[in-house]
Design a protein around this motif. Structure first.
Motif, PDB file in Angstrom:
ATOM      1  N   LEU A   1      20.377  17.113 -30.782  1.00  0.00           N
ATOM      2  CA  LEU A   1      20.842  15.707 -30.560  1.00  0.00           C
ATOM      3  C   LEU A   1      20.047  14.647 -31.299  1.00  0.00           C
ATOM      4  O   LEU A   1      20.951  13.368 -31.842  1.00  0.00           O
ATOM      5  N   SER A   2      18.960  14.932 -31.631  1.00  0.00           N
ATOM      6  CA  SER A   2      18.168  13.873 -32.158  1.00  0.00           C
ATOM      7  C   SER A   2      17.744  13.886 -33.630  1.00  0.00           C
ATOM      8  O   SER A   2      17.448  12.944 -34.241  1.00  0.00           O
ATOM      9  N   GLY A   3      17.664  15.389 -34.053  1.00  0.00           N
ATOM     10  CA  GLY A   3      17.220  15.290 -35.481  1.00  0.00           C
ATOM     11  C   GLY A   3      15.463  15.584 -35.454  1.00  0.00           C
ATOM     12  O   GLY A   3      14.991  15.558 -36.492  1.00  0.00           O
TER      13      GLY A   3
ATOM     14  N   LEU B   1      15.267   7.565 -27.205  1.00  0.00           N
ATOM     15  CA  LEU B   1      15.342   8.505 -26.205  1.00  0.00           C
ATOM     16  C   LEU B   1      16.542   8.374 -25.117  1.00  0.00           C
ATOM     17  O   LEU B   1      17.031   9.423 -24.922  1.00  0.00           O
ATOM     18  N   CYS B   2      16.294   7.234 -24.656  1.00  0.00           N
ATOM     19  CA  CYS B   2      17.698   7.101 -23.477  1.00  0.00           C
ATOM     20  C   CYS B   2      18.860   7.079 -24.130  1.00  0.00           C
ATOM     21  O   CYS B   2      19.635   7.631 -23.504  1.00  0.00           O
ATOM     22  N   ALA B   3      19.117   6.663 -25.431  1.00  0.00           N
ATOM     23  CA  ALA B   3      20.335   6.931 -25.875  1.00  0.00           C
ATOM     24  C   ALA B   3      20.812   8.391 -26.117  1.00  0.00           C
ATOM     25  O   ALA B   3      21.894   8.946 -25.856  1.00  0.00           O
ATOM     26  N   TRP B   4      19.742   9.170 -26.675  1.00  0.00           N
ATOM     27  CA  TRP B   4      19.723  10.647 -26.987  1.00  0.00           C
ATOM     28  C   TRP B   4      20.316  11.345 -25.524  1.00  0.00           C
ATOM     29  O   TRP B   4      20.924  12.358 -25.280  1.00  0.00           O
ATOM     30  N   LEU B   5      19.484  10.888 -24.440  1.00  0.00           N
ATOM     31  CA  LEU B   5      20.017  11.451 -22.923  1.00  0.00           C
ATOM     32  C   LEU B   5      21.208  10.706 -22.394  1.00  0.00           C
ATOM     33  O   LEU B   5      21.282  11.120 -21.350  1.00  0.00           O
TER      34      LEU B   5
ATOM     35  N   GLN C   1      14.595  13.981 -16.817  1.00  0.00           N
ATOM     36  CA  GLN C   1      15.648  13.503 -17.173  1.00  0.00           C
ATOM     37  C   GLN C   1      16.372  14.643 -18.008  1.00  0.00           C
ATOM     38  O   GLN C   1      17.583  14.786 -18.110  1.00  0.00           O
ATOM     39  N   ARG C   2      15.745  15.129 -18.959  1.00  0.00           N
ATOM     40  CA  ARG C   2      16.110  16.279 -19.802  1.00  0.00           C
ATOM     41  C   ARG C   2      16.691  17.485 -19.071  1.00  0.00           C
ATOM     42  O   ARG C   2      17.805  17.899 -19.229  1.00  0.00           O
ATOM     43  N   GLU C   3      16.049  17.762 -17.918  1.00  0.00           N
ATOM     44  CA  GLU C   3      16.578  19.015 -17.110  1.00  0.00           C
ATOM     45  C   GLU C   3      17.709  18.531 -16.341  1.00  0.00           C
ATOM     46  O   GLU C   3      18.488  19.336 -16.019  1.00  0.00           O
ATOM     47  N   ALA C   4      17.948  17.239 -15.965  1.00  0.00           N
ATOM     48  CA  ALA C   4      19.009  16.791 -15.063  1.00  0.00           C
ATOM     49  C   ALA C   4      20.141  16.826 -15.895  1.00  0.00           C
ATOM     50  O   ALA C   4      21.306  16.965 -15.451  1.00  0.00           O
TER      51      ALA C   4
ATOM     52  N   ALA D   1       2.056  15.146 -22.274  1.00  0.00           N
ATOM     53  CA  ALA D   1       1.164  13.810 -22.340  1.00  0.00           C
ATOM     54  C   ALA D   1       0.426  13.947 -23.447  1.00  0.00           C
ATOM     55  O   ALA D   1      -0.686  13.292 -23.810  1.00  0.00           O
ATOM     56  N   GLN D   2       0.695  14.699 -24.636  1.00  0.00           N
ATOM     57  CA  GLN D   2      -0.120  14.739 -25.900  1.00  0.00           C
ATOM     58  C   GLN D   2       0.376  13.613 -26.718  1.00  0.00           C
ATOM     59  O   GLN D   2      -0.298  13.507 -27.880  1.00  0.00           O
ATOM     60  N   ARG D   3       1.754  13.127 -26.443  1.00  0.00           N
ATOM     61  CA  ARG D   3       2.083  12.106 -27.386  1.00  0.00           C
ATOM     62  C   ARG D   3       2.675  10.804 -26.687  1.00  0.00           C
ATOM     63  O   ARG D   3       3.430  11.195 -25.569  1.00  0.00           O
ATOM     64  N   GLY D   4       2.593   9.611 -26.858  1.00  0.00           N
ATOM     65  CA  GLY D   4       3.400   8.614 -26.213  1.00  0.00           C
ATOM     66  C   GLY D   4       4.628   8.013 -27.051  1.00  0.00           C
ATOM     67  O   GLY D   4       4.884   8.770 -27.929  1.00  0.00           O
ATOM     68  N   LEU D   5       4.933   7.053 -26.495  1.00  0.00           N
ATOM     69  CA  LEU D   5       6.193   6.503 -27.480  1.00  0.00           C
ATOM     70  C   LEU D   5       6.157   4.894 -27.575  1.00  0.00           C
ATOM     71  O   LEU D   5       5.669   4.383 -26.529  1.00  0.00           O
ATOM     72  N   ASP D   6       6.679   4.355 -28.313  1.00  0.00           N
ATOM     73  CA  ASP D   6       6.507   2.978 -28.479  1.00  0.00           C
ATOM     74  C   ASP D   6       8.074   2.588 -28.161  1.00  0.00           C
ATOM     75  O   ASP D   6       8.813   3.323 -27.717  1.00  0.00           O
ATOM     76  N   ILE D   7       8.314   1.437 -27.768  1.00  0.00           N
ATOM     77  CA  ILE D   7       9.681   0.794 -27.075  1.00  0.00           C
ATOM     78  C   ILE D   7      10.687   1.388 -28.052  1.00  0.00           C
ATOM     79  O   ILE D   7      11.792   1.613 -27.483  1.00  0.00           O
ATOM     80  N   LEU D   8      10.803   1.287 -29.232  1.00  0.00           N
ATOM     81  CA  LEU D   8      11.939   1.667 -30.111  1.00  0.00           C
ATOM     82  C   LEU D   8      12.221   3.348 -29.774  1.00  0.00           C
ATOM     83  O   LEU D   8      13.393   3.721 -29.819  1.00  0.00           O
ATOM     84  N   GLU D   9      11.082   4.093 -29.874  1.00  0.00           N
ATOM     85  CA  GLU D   9      11.239   5.478 -29.580  1.00  0.00           C
ATOM     86  C   GLU D   9      11.927   5.406 -28.056  1.00  0.00           C
ATOM     87  O   GLU D   9      12.552   6.507 -28.118  1.00  0.00           O
ATOM     88  N   PHE D  10      11.628   4.785 -27.212  1.00  0.00           N
ATOM     89  CA  PHE D  10      11.998   5.069 -25.911  1.00  0.00           C
ATOM     90  C   PHE D  10      13.544   4.740 -25.776  1.00  0.00           C
ATOM     91  O   PHE D  10      14.263   5.173 -25.179  1.00  0.00           O
ATOM     92  N   ILE D  11      13.720   3.400 -26.323  1.00  0.00           N
ATOM     93  CA  ILE D  11      15.258   3.199 -26.413  1.00  0.00           C
ATOM     94  C   ILE D  11      15.980   4.435 -27.016  1.00  0.00           C
ATOM     95  O   ILE D  11      17.152   4.853 -26.793  1.00  0.00           O
TER      96      ILE D  11
END
Length: 88
Positions: free
Chosen positions: A44-46, A70-74, A30-33, A58-68
């Motif tokens: 973009l995110s701070g 992330l999608c906004a930043w992208l 997604q980032r490269e696209a 794969a050293q860190r996961g995301l909770d649902i709020l972080e995923f949301i």
């Protein structure tokens, strides 16, 4: 049928989680696209660029709020992204 991942109790090592690996690959795609580097994601995110590197590796996961977030930043659709990641 794929083997289900079950972490060992008492360990924090989730690097071999197939879902984390898939999430990292998805984020990189997604980032490269969007033509963004991790440093540009930082702007973009701070968040530090290492935040994105750890997810992609794969050293860190995301909770649902972080995923949301992330999608906004992208600038991508959250619902469609959840569907895509869920199928990985």
């Amino acid at each position: 049928m794929t083997k289900r991942y079950t972490p060992n109790r008492g360990t924090a090592d989730l690097k071999n989680s197939p879902k984390r690996i898939a999430l990292g690959k998805w984020l990189r795609q997604q980032r490269e696209a969007k033509g963004l580097t991790m440093r540009e994601m930082q702007s973009l995110s701070g968040k530090p660029h290492s935040y994105f590197g750890k997810i992609e590796q794969a050293q860190r996961g995301l909770d649902i709020l972080e995923f949301i977030e992330l999608c906004a930043w992208l600038g991508i659709d959250v619902v469609e992204s959840v569907r895509t990641v869920r199928m990985l």
